[in-house]
Structures are given as C-alpha cells and as structure tokens.
Design an enzyme around this catalytic site. Structure first.
Site, short mmCIF file in Angstrom:
data_model
loop_
_atom_site.label_atom_id
_atom_site.label_comp_id
_atom_site.label_asym_id
_atom_site.label_seq_id
_atom_site.Cartn_x
_atom_site.Cartn_y
_atom_site.Cartn_z
N ASN A 136 0.83 -1.22 0.00
CA ASN A 136 0.00 0.00 0.00
C ASN A 136 0.86 1.27 0.00
OD1 ASN A 136 1.03 0.11 2.57
ND2 ASN A 136 -0.93 0.08 3.63
N GLU A 143 1.60 4.50 7.30
CA GLU A 143 0.53 4.02 6.44
C GLU A 143 -0.04 5.17 5.59
OE1 GLU A 143 0.22 0.99 6.13
OE2 GLU A 143 0.12 -0.13 8.00
#
Ligand code: F6R
Length: 249
Positions: A136, A143
């Site tokens: 990702n 993140e």
C-alpha cells in the site's frame, strides 16, 4: 531516483549488500537505518556471509531500526528486536550498544518517540537508510494518510499490513494493531536511501512510486523529493512500470 534493475531477489540482495559494504569499508563512522520484514533478509544473509569470509568489521557502525510493534517485548520472537538479533546483529561484530530499535514496551511511548529522534540527531543523522515498501506504499510503518511532516510516532497498522505480516504469527489475532515508527520526516532526513523492491506483490506499489503523483495517500511517493535515493528492484517488481526512464532522473 536512480534505478538498479536486477534479475531476481537473490541479485537484489547481493547488489544491496555490495552497496552497503562499500560504505562500511570506506567510512570511519557510519550510521545505518535498518528495516525488517522479508525484503532485507537476503541482504542480511549476504552481509553475514561476507563477515564470515572477509571479516568485514562493524565496530564503527551504529544502527537505528525503522520500527517496532507496540506491546511486544524484545524477547518475543516476532518483535523486530528479536528479528534484528536473529537475522544480523548476533552474526557480526557490531557493538550491541550501538544498535537502536524503538521500544514497543516503553511506559511512556510519546517520550520514547521523542527520545528516538533525539538519539538519531545526536548521532549526526542517518547516513544510509535501507527501506522496503508495503504493497500500500507504506515506508517504515507510515501508512497511507500519514502526514509527510511526521517524526517518530505511534501508528495504527492498516488491516492490509496486519494481514501481510500475519504470516509470521500463529494467528491473525496475535498480530499487533499498533507500532512505533520513524516518521516520514525522520526518514527523509537520511543522507542517502536505498529502497529494495522484489516480487509480484510489489508491482502496483512500484508502478505508483514511479508513475504516480506525490501524495500522502501513497507515503513512498515522497521519496521522489529526496536527492539521493537508489532503488534496487527486480524484474518481477518492475513488470508493470512503463516509464522506467522516469527513474534514472
Ligand atoms: C520494516 C518496515 C516495512 C517493510 C514493508 C515491506 O521494518 O518498515 O515498511 O519494509 O512492510 O515488508 P516486506 O519486506 O516483508 O514485504
């Protein structure tokens, strides 16, 4: 970003090891930023083999790891503290006093984050940071959505990251949901970055890194703004990238 295209995982690991070893051998003092996960395992194996064969010394080397799970002590087999000892430190002559990993068991985690950045600063910053990339686009455990301004901080792990890392745990329930990680800003302060990318699972991430825009939705994209990044990627990871020439710019 400069690209070194390699055949496969093994070649990526050896090329990365040669790169890192040239720095270890040519400096009197070196501060490395280290990563865990599957990607750098071959690099660490190559460093261990070199140490056995050539006795390359790490007495002048300090290291700072990117991240650690919150809630796991250093004794836990899935802690990154354990990983680093197992996969590298105990096999080479680096002084354990010079190896640093944030503590996921600190009583005051905020203080631990601040102290970690201060320690890196006291060492004069990171000379060479090794990075892997999450599918990702995460780097460290930053993140998607993490601000580019972050220093070392506490993060909630994305479900996809927990699922990707579940392979090391007995069950999904045991995968921690939080981690302490060097921030994007901490990583970007490194003088030089070596990003390792291998395999099909990283194809989309590799494409976004090269062809996508710079956005907090894809944390690794910030690397396009760093002046000294070398990407060592294998053919499989590069299979979806059309504009390879975009890399060597
Ligand atoms: C590890 C780290 C992570 C990994 C990434 C890729 O310290 O910070 O960003 O580099 O999750 O993991 P692997 O290499 O297992 O695919």
């Amino acid at each position: 970003m400069k690209l070194i295209e390699v055949k496969d995982y093994q070649e990526m690991s050896q090329v990365a090891a040669d790169y890192l070893l040239s720095k270890v051998k040519s400096s009197n003092q070196l501060t490395l930023g280290l990563a865990t996960g599957g990607t750098p395992q071959g690099l660490y194996e190559a460093l261990i083999n070199d140490h056995k064969q050539n006795r390359t010394s790490y007495q002048h080397v300090s290291s700072f790891n990117l991240d650690e799970y919150i809630g796991l002590s250093g004794k836990h087999p899935n802690s990154y503290y354990h990983y680093m000892n197992d996969h590298l430190f105990k096999h080479i002559d680096i002084d354990s006093k010079n190896t640093h990993i944030p503590s996921g068991k600190a009583v005051d985690l905020e203080k631990e984050c601040e102290a970690y950045d201060e320690k890196i600063c006291l060492h004069g910053g990171i000379d060479l940071q090794i990075l892997g990339i999450g599918s990702n686009g995460h780097i460290g455990f930053n993140e998607p959505g993490t601000s580019f301004d972050t220093n070392t901080h506490i993060v909630d792990l994305a479900q996809s990251t927990r699922e990707a890392n579940a392979r090391y745990f007995d069950s999904m329930d045991e995968v921690p949901s939080q981690a302490i990680t060097m921030g994007i800003s901490s990583i970007m302060k490194s003088k030089e970055i070596l990003l390792l990318v291998s395999g099909e699972a990283k194809q989309v991430a590799m494409k976004k890194l090269v062809e996508g825009e710079i956005s907090e939705h894809f944390p690794a994209s910030i690397l396009n703004r760093h002046e000294h990044v070398t990407v060592i990627a294998d053919k499989e990871a590069l299979a979806m990238v059309k504009g390879l020439e975009l890399l060597n710019r």
